[in-house]
Structure formats: structure tokens, C-alpha cells
Design an enzyme around this catalytic site. Structure first.
Site, PDB file in Angstrom:
ATOM      1  N   GLU A  68     -59.467  28.779  53.417  1.00 53.48           N
ATOM      2  CA  GLU A  68     -60.778  28.654  52.778  1.00 53.48           C
ATOM      3  C   GLU A  68     -61.357  27.258  52.991  1.00 53.48           C
ATOM      4  O   GLU A  68     -60.667  26.244  52.839  1.00 53.48           O
ATOM      5  CB  GLU A  68     -60.612  28.928  51.277  1.00 53.48           C
ATOM      6  CG  GLU A  68     -61.880  28.805  50.460  1.00 53.48           C
ATOM      7  CD  GLU A  68     -61.638  29.060  48.972  1.00 53.48           C
ATOM      8  OE1 GLU A  68     -62.630  29.235  48.243  1.00 53.48           O
ATOM      9  OE2 GLU A  68     -60.454  29.091  48.545  1.00 53.48           O
ATOM     10  N   LYS A 135     -68.226  34.718  49.776  1.00 56.62           N
ATOM     11  CA  LYS A 135     -67.323  34.901  48.639  1.00 56.62           C
ATOM     12  C   LYS A 135     -68.094  35.426  47.432  1.00 56.62           C
ATOM     13  O   LYS A 135     -69.153  34.909  47.062  1.00 56.62           O
ATOM     14  CB  LYS A 135     -66.669  33.558  48.297  1.00 56.62           C
ATOM     15  CG  LYS A 135     -65.609  33.592  47.214  1.00 56.62           C
ATOM     16  CD  LYS A 135     -64.972  32.207  47.085  1.00 56.62           C
ATOM     17  CE  LYS A 135     -63.859  32.162  46.055  1.00 56.62           C
ATOM     18  NZ  LYS A 135     -63.240  30.819  45.992  1.00 56.62           N
ATOM     19  N   CYS A 171     -60.146  33.872  48.709  1.00 56.78           N
ATOM     20  CA  CYS A 171     -59.394  33.371  47.549  1.00 56.78           C
ATOM     21  C   CYS A 171     -59.607  34.204  46.284  1.00 56.78           C
ATOM     22  O   CYS A 171     -58.984  35.230  46.106  1.00 56.78           O
ATOM     23  CB  CYS A 171     -59.705  31.899  47.305  1.00 56.78           C
ATOM     24  SG  CYS A 171     -58.333  31.025  46.495  1.00 56.78           S
ATOM     25  N   SER A 197     -55.714  27.600  47.466  1.00 58.61           N
ATOM     26  CA  SER A 197     -55.165  27.854  46.139  1.00 58.61           C
ATOM     27  C   SER A 197     -54.203  26.729  45.779  1.00 58.61           C
ATOM     28  O   SER A 197     -53.138  26.601  46.370  1.00 58.61           O
ATOM     29  CB  SER A 197     -54.425  29.196  46.134  1.00 58.61           C
ATOM     30  OG  SER A 197     -53.834  29.446  44.869  1.00 58.61           O
ATOM     31  N   SER A 310     -38.584  -0.844  36.087  1.00 54.67           N
ATOM     32  CA  SER A 310     -38.237  -1.271  34.731  1.00 54.67           C
ATOM     33  C   SER A 310     -36.762  -1.076  34.421  1.00 54.67           C
ATOM     34  O   SER A 310     -36.291  -1.538  33.377  1.00 54.67           O
ATOM     35  CB  SER A 310     -39.060  -0.472  33.722  1.00 54.67           C
ATOM     36  OG  SER A 310     -38.677   0.897  33.740  1.00 54.67           O
ATOM     37  N   GLY A 311     -36.053  -0.369  35.299  1.00 53.70           N
ATOM     38  CA  GLY A 311     -34.702   0.047  34.968  1.00 53.70           C
ATOM     39  C   GLY A 311     -34.673   1.372  34.247  1.00 53.70           C
ATOM     40  O   GLY A 311     -33.599   1.863  33.874  1.00 53.70           O
ATOM     41  N   ASP A 314     -38.487   6.794  34.635  1.00 51.35           N
ATOM     42  CA  ASP A 314     -39.784   7.104  35.238  1.00 51.35           C
ATOM     43  C   ASP A 314     -40.032   6.272  36.493  1.00 51.35           C
ATOM     44  O   ASP A 314     -40.446   6.802  37.526  1.00 51.35           O
ATOM     45  CB  ASP A 314     -40.905   6.873  34.221  1.00 51.35           C
ATOM     46  CG  ASP A 314     -40.786   7.777  33.007  1.00 51.35           C
ATOM     47  OD1 ASP A 314     -40.643   8.988  33.199  1.00 51.35           O
ATOM     48  OD2 ASP A 314     -40.826   7.262  31.876  1.00 51.35           O
ATOM     49  N   THR A 415     -46.257   4.689  36.711  1.00 50.11           N
ATOM     50  CA  THR A 415     -45.011   5.435  36.502  1.00 50.11           C
ATOM     51  C   THR A 415     -45.024   6.275  35.223  1.00 50.11           C
ATOM     52  O   THR A 415     -44.011   6.875  34.888  1.00 50.11           O
ATOM     53  CB  THR A 415     -43.821   4.454  36.444  1.00 50.11           C
ATOM     54  OG1 THR A 415     -43.999   3.558  35.348  1.00 50.11           O
ATOM     55  CG2 THR A 415     -43.721   3.656  37.734  1.00 50.11           C
ATOM     56  N   GLU A 420     -46.182  10.732  27.836  1.00 51.42           N
ATOM     57  CA  GLU A 420     -46.813   9.463  27.472  1.00 51.42           C
ATOM     58  C   GLU A 420     -48.336   9.561  27.536  1.00 51.42           C
ATOM     59  O   GLU A 420     -49.037   9.007  26.682  1.00 51.42           O
ATOM     60  CB  GLU A 420     -46.307   8.360  28.396  1.00 51.42           C
ATOM     61  CG  GLU A 420     -44.824   8.074  28.241  1.00 51.42           C
ATOM     62  CD  GLU A 420     -44.278   7.164  29.330  1.00 51.42           C
ATOM     63  OE1 GLU A 420     -43.113   6.726  29.189  1.00 51.42           O
ATOM     64  OE2 GLU A 420     -44.996   6.894  30.311  1.00 51.42           O
TER      65      GLU A 420
END
Length: 561
Positions: A68, A135, A171, A197, A310-311, A314, A415, A420
Site C-alpha cells: 500500500e 480504497k 489494507c 499494516s 545507568s547500570g 532499561d 531509555t 515510566e
């Protein structure tokens, strides 16, 4: 047919093969172009289709099928409000047609006719546009806004090609019963659907179920050709497939891979296809993240990526995705310890970058912390330390990363995860500073799953990072659960409220503690202003904090409790 002209979607322009030939030859070789196209790059997209015509010819194909809006890329969004964009698309279509001599092509493209704009699929052959379908079903939910841009087509497009009556669909036409039924009633023996899609974790199973429903309703085989690659927050997974008239899947392309496959359709049946193994949920999501990172950087011309380590889990997973998507030489990791950074965090970060082989730098932020403390002391006199000082640490790190980005041209990959983003457990202009949010649509619980899965390919994430309690390390002995419910509970509440539109009352009735539900929903609503300022990121769930989440920042709506 002259450039830019189209056949009305309800008409059959002309039959190019005499009926006596059609009766003798009912074997059709189709090439499926599961390709990655770039929005707005009509010249490169056209070049890619022309090259695919040559590949299809060499493979013995009669007809090439593209996804598409292959000419324009998907979704073009407000480019579709520009008349010059449609004129450029018409020129591109004419160029494709001029190369469609030995092999015909079904091309997805935007099309304007008499002031009306359509999402079109055209058959081009022998240097001409022969048939065009518009379409009919225009999606206007989740990430889709097609009613903003396109008019609806009216009726089917069915044509003879090598003795096979082919009906076209685009689609969403496959997701509703009407268009395929119309094609059947107009004499179609085969339906070819071209698609852009986008991926989410539920989408492959939903697609297969929908196509099986259309086959069961109409008794027609269906070919489903899908786009692959990343476009801003969307990722297209490909996974093109073919189903016979009995509902059996006879061909499935590997997901997240560009490829051109050739199938044979003869006397109503398929041959020549193979079924790619299905991937696990973790593998699918990881490939989606890789595609999103690779194409966002590649299509926007960024030379590389910078990640603040950061250790924690994430940043570790973000680093893995970046290295796997871009290669070691295009990724740089920066550790910015504070007096609150645990020795374990430093040791684990150093070990991880050693295993991956990426460039690694350490820049201590304590000098900047002291400078800000001195600068702000007169303003903060008499006020107790609080999250203000914690957020300053995050913002210092953000400034350092953005300075490195400005100097090198590389993009900062943030990250933060979906948990969050939902709760606002992130600092504006701090850990939210950057250009692309790799994990933005991954719940924290899935981040752990994905990290463990990635280690099965080679243990690059130290075990300590996976097993230690998560912490922002902005004050002594801090953990995430000082501020948030347990992630297993938090993520389930967010998913129910945000993705499934369940009311707090319904979530509580399913057994989740009312205190946690109230707290989570309050945080989610209160932090919309942060999410509006967050970078985009890869969408992998059914509803992400992006195009398909449009809640007001200013709102006094009260949920049902």
C-alpha cells in the site's frame, strides 16, 4: 492511458489478453515485494520498484505486487494536503509504468481525480496504467487518520490477467466484509490485498483471523502483501502471506525482512510458497525495536547513537538494541556517575560495554552538582531538599548527552519505558532529553522479559542488572517501589486503563487494590503534559503514547470508581 489518468474504481478498463489465450493459460507467477519504502522519497521508492521489476522478471514472474502506498511511503500524513505531492506521485507512477513491459505491476500510490484524493492500487503494464482501484474502507482509529486525507472508493476493480480474474483490495478493505464480497460478485477468482499494516504484538494473529474470515465468507484465495520497515513511531513487520480457498495458509514470509518471493497461482491453487517459522513474542518485539532504531536513524541521516548508561535494566536493553540495529561502530555509551551511584552500577556498566565492544566514557557529574548547589543556594535558603535536587542530577546528565549529540551529530536514545511514561516517573529535560525513545512502548515487566531473552543469544547484560531492584539512584538507598506500586500490578493497571479503556471501577472489580488503581490512574492523568514533550518511540503494543493516545492535558473528567 495518459499520465495521471485513472480508470474509475468500479470499472474494468479493458481486457489485455484475449479470451482464447486466457482459456489455454491459467498459470500466473506472482512476485511479492515485501519492501521498505520511505515516506516522501518518491524517486528512491520508484527506483526500488523498477529494480524489483527486473528481479521479478529474472525470477520468471508475470506480475509484481507492491505494498500500500509504496510510491509515497506510508503514512504520508499532511503531505497529502499538498497538490504538488500528488503531481509528483503521478510522475512517479508514469515512470514505473514505462518500465512495466515484460512484467506487470500492482502499485500502491496516492491519486487525485477532480479534486478528490484516493488511496489507490493500480495495475500497470505495457507502459500504461490499465486499471485503478480506490480504497473503500478508510481506517480512522488507533494510529490511522485516513478520513482526514482520502475519499472513499465506490465498488470493486476486477480484471483478467493471464486468464485469472483478479480483484484488488487495499489494507482495511480486507478487514470489512464488503469489498471482498463485491470482488467475488464481480467474478474474482483471486483477491490481492496490498497493505501497510503496522506491527503490534497482537496484530499478526488478528490479521490471520480476519483473512480466514474473508476466505470462509467468499471461498476465494487471498494474497496479503505487507510493507516492512520503520516510519517514525510505526514499524511495519511484513509477514506477507497467502491463503487458499479452503483457508489453509500456504505461504508466509519471514517478518521484519525485506524480500521478494515468487508464488504460482494455477487453476485456483497456490504452489511454490513456504511457511516461515513463527517468532516468539520476545523475538518479534526485539526485531521491531531494531527496525525502528535502524530506520529512524538511517532515514533521517543520523551518523550514530549516544546512550546514557545507568547500570539499570532499561539503559542496558536500549544499548543492546542499538548495537544490534546499528553496529558497534555507530553506538557510544556514556556513564555519568554521581555520589549516589552504586559501585555495582559502575562495574556492571563497564562489564557490559566490554562484552559489546562499544565506545564507553565516564563523566562524573558531582562537580556540576556542586556548582548548581552554590548557584541556587540563595534561592533555596530555608527550603528542605526534595525532588528538585534529584531532578537536577538528571538534567545535568541530559545536558551532557545533548552536548555530545550537538558536537558529533549523533542522536541521543532515551531509555525510559512505558510504565515510566504512564506515571511520569521521568524527568523533563533530564532522562527524557533525546531524540528517540526506544523502549517507550514497553512495560517494565516486558523489559525484563526482553533482556532475559536477549541474553539467550549471548550473555551481554550482566546478571546483576537483571536481578537487582530497579533504582534511579538519585538519593541513598532509593528504589522505584518507593514511588510506584510493584511493576506487575502497575503494568496490569496501565494496560487495562490505557489500552483497553477499562474504568477504574472495572479494574478494581478484577481484583487490583483500589489504592494502587487510584494512585496509578491519578499519575497517568496528571502527567500528560510530560508525555507531550517526550520524544517519539517505537510502537509495539495495541495502543502507545503517540498517535493513538490523544488525551487532553487540561481536563476535569472524573473516572468511575
Amino acid at each position: 492511458m495518459r499520465e495521471g489518468a485513472v480508470t474509475p474504481s468500479h470499472a474494468f478498463a479493458r481486457t489485455r489478453i484475449p479470451g482464447i489465450v486466457a482459456a489455454m493459460n491459467r498459470t500466473l507467477n506472482l512476485a511479492i515485494a515485501q519492501f521498505n519504502f520511505t515516506v516522501g522519497d518518491l524517486e528512491a521508492n520508484t527506483d526500488r520498484i523498477i529494480a524489483a521489476i527486473g528481479q521479478a522478471r529474472d525470477a520468471g514472474a508475470d506480475l509484481l505486487v507492491t505494498p500500500e502506498l509504496a510510491l509515497s511511503g506510508y503514512p504520508p500524513e499532511d503531505l497529502l494536503l499538498r497538490p504538488d505531492f500528488f503531481r509528483a506521485a503521478d510522475r512517479a507512477l508514469a515512470r514505473v509504468a514505462s518500465h512495466a513491459l515484460e512484467v506487470a505491476v500492482i502499485v500502491g500510490h496516492p491519486c487525485a481525480v477532480d479534486g478528490r484524493c484516493f488511496n489507490a492500487a493500480s495495475l500497470v503494464r505495457d507502459g500504461e496504467v490499465v486499471h485503478t482501484y480506490f480504497k473503500q474502507e478508510l481506517p480512522n482509529y488507533e494510529v490511522f487518520d485516513e478520513e482526514r486525507y482520502f475519499d472513499r472508493g465506490a465498488g470493486p476493480c476486477v480484471f483478467d490477467f493471464k486468464g485469472v480474474r483478479i480483484g484488488l483490495a487495499v489494507c482495511e478493505d480486507l478487514w470489512e466484509p464488503g469489498p471482498v464480497r463485491q470482488a467475488r460478485d464481480a467474478g474474482a477468482e483471486l483477491v490481492i490485498g496490498i497493505n501497510a499494516s503496522p506491527f503490534d504484538t497482537e496484530k499478526p494473529a488478528r490479521r490471520h483471523a480476519v483473512i480466514h474470515s474473508r476466505v470462509a465468507e467468499n471461498g476465494l484465495p487471498i494474497l496479503y502483501c505487507n510493507m516492512v520497515g520503520g516510519q517514525d513511531e510505526l514499524v511495519f513487520d511484513g509477514g506477507s502471506f497467502a491463503v487458499d480457498r479452503n483457508g489453509h495458509m500456504v505461504y508466509r514470509a519471514p517478518s521484519f525482512e525485506e524480500r521478494l518471493d515468487v508464488l504460482t497461482f494455477a487453476d485456483g491453487g497456490w504452489s511454490g510458497g513456504s511457511l516461515a517459522p513463527e517468532r516468539t513474542a520476545e523475538e518479534e518485539v526485539y526485531e521491531a525495536l531494531k527496525a525502528g532504531v535502524r530506520d529512524y536513524l538511517g532515514k533521517n541521516g543520523f551518523p550514530g547513537a549516544i546512550i546514557g548508561l545507568s547500570g539499570g535494566i532499561d539503559s542496558a536493553l536500549t544499548l543492546c538494541v542499538a548495537v544490534d540495529a546499528l553496529g558497534v561502530d555507530r553506538v557510544r555509551a556514556v556513564m555519568m556517575p554521581s555520589p549516589y551511584t552504586a559501585r555495582m552500577s559502575l562495574d556492571d556498566s563497564r562489564e557490559m560495554v566490554r562484552r559489546l565492544g562499544v565506545r564507553y566514557d565516564e563523566i562524573a557529574i558531582e562537580p556540576a552538582m556542586k556548582t548548581f548547589e552554590q548557584m541556587l543556594a540563595p534561592q533555596f535558603e530555608g527550603l528542605a531538599p526534595d525532588t528538585t535536587e534529584e531532578n537536577l542530577q538528571s538534567r545535568i546528565r541530559g545536558m551532557i548527552l545533548m552536548a555530545l549529540s550537538n558536537k558529533t551529530g549523533s542522536i541521543v536514545l532515551t531509555t525510559g519505558n512505558k510504565s515510566e511514561m504512564a506515571t511520569g516517573y521521568a524527568t523533563l529535560y533530564g532522562d527524557m532529553a533525546g531524540g528517540f525513545a526506544v523502549l517507550k512502548d514497553l512495560y517494565k515487566t516486558f523489559v525484563y522479559r526482553l533482556a532475559a531473552w536477549r541474553n539467550t543469544l549471548g550473555e551481554v547484560i550482566p546478571e546483576n542488572i537483571i536481578t537487582r531492584p530497579p533504582s534511579a539512584e538519585l538519593r541513598p538507598d532509593q528504589t522505584d517501589q518507593d514511588s510506584l506500586p510493584a511493576y506487575e500490578v502497575l503494568d496490569a493497571i496501565i494496560e487495562a486503563y490505557m489500552e483497553r479503556d477499562e474504568s477504574p471501577r472495572e479494574i478494581i472489580a478484577r481484583g487490583y487494590p483500589e489504592k494502587d488503581v487510584r494512585r496509578t490512574v491519578t499519575m497517568l492523568k496528571r502527567n500528560e503534559y510530560k508525555r507531550r514533550q517526550a520524544p517519539i518511540g517505537v510502537r509495539v503494543t495495541r495502543r502507545g503514547f503517540g498517535k493513538d493516545w490523544r488525551y487532553p492535558i487540561t481536563s476535569r473528567y472524573r473516572d468511575e470508581f
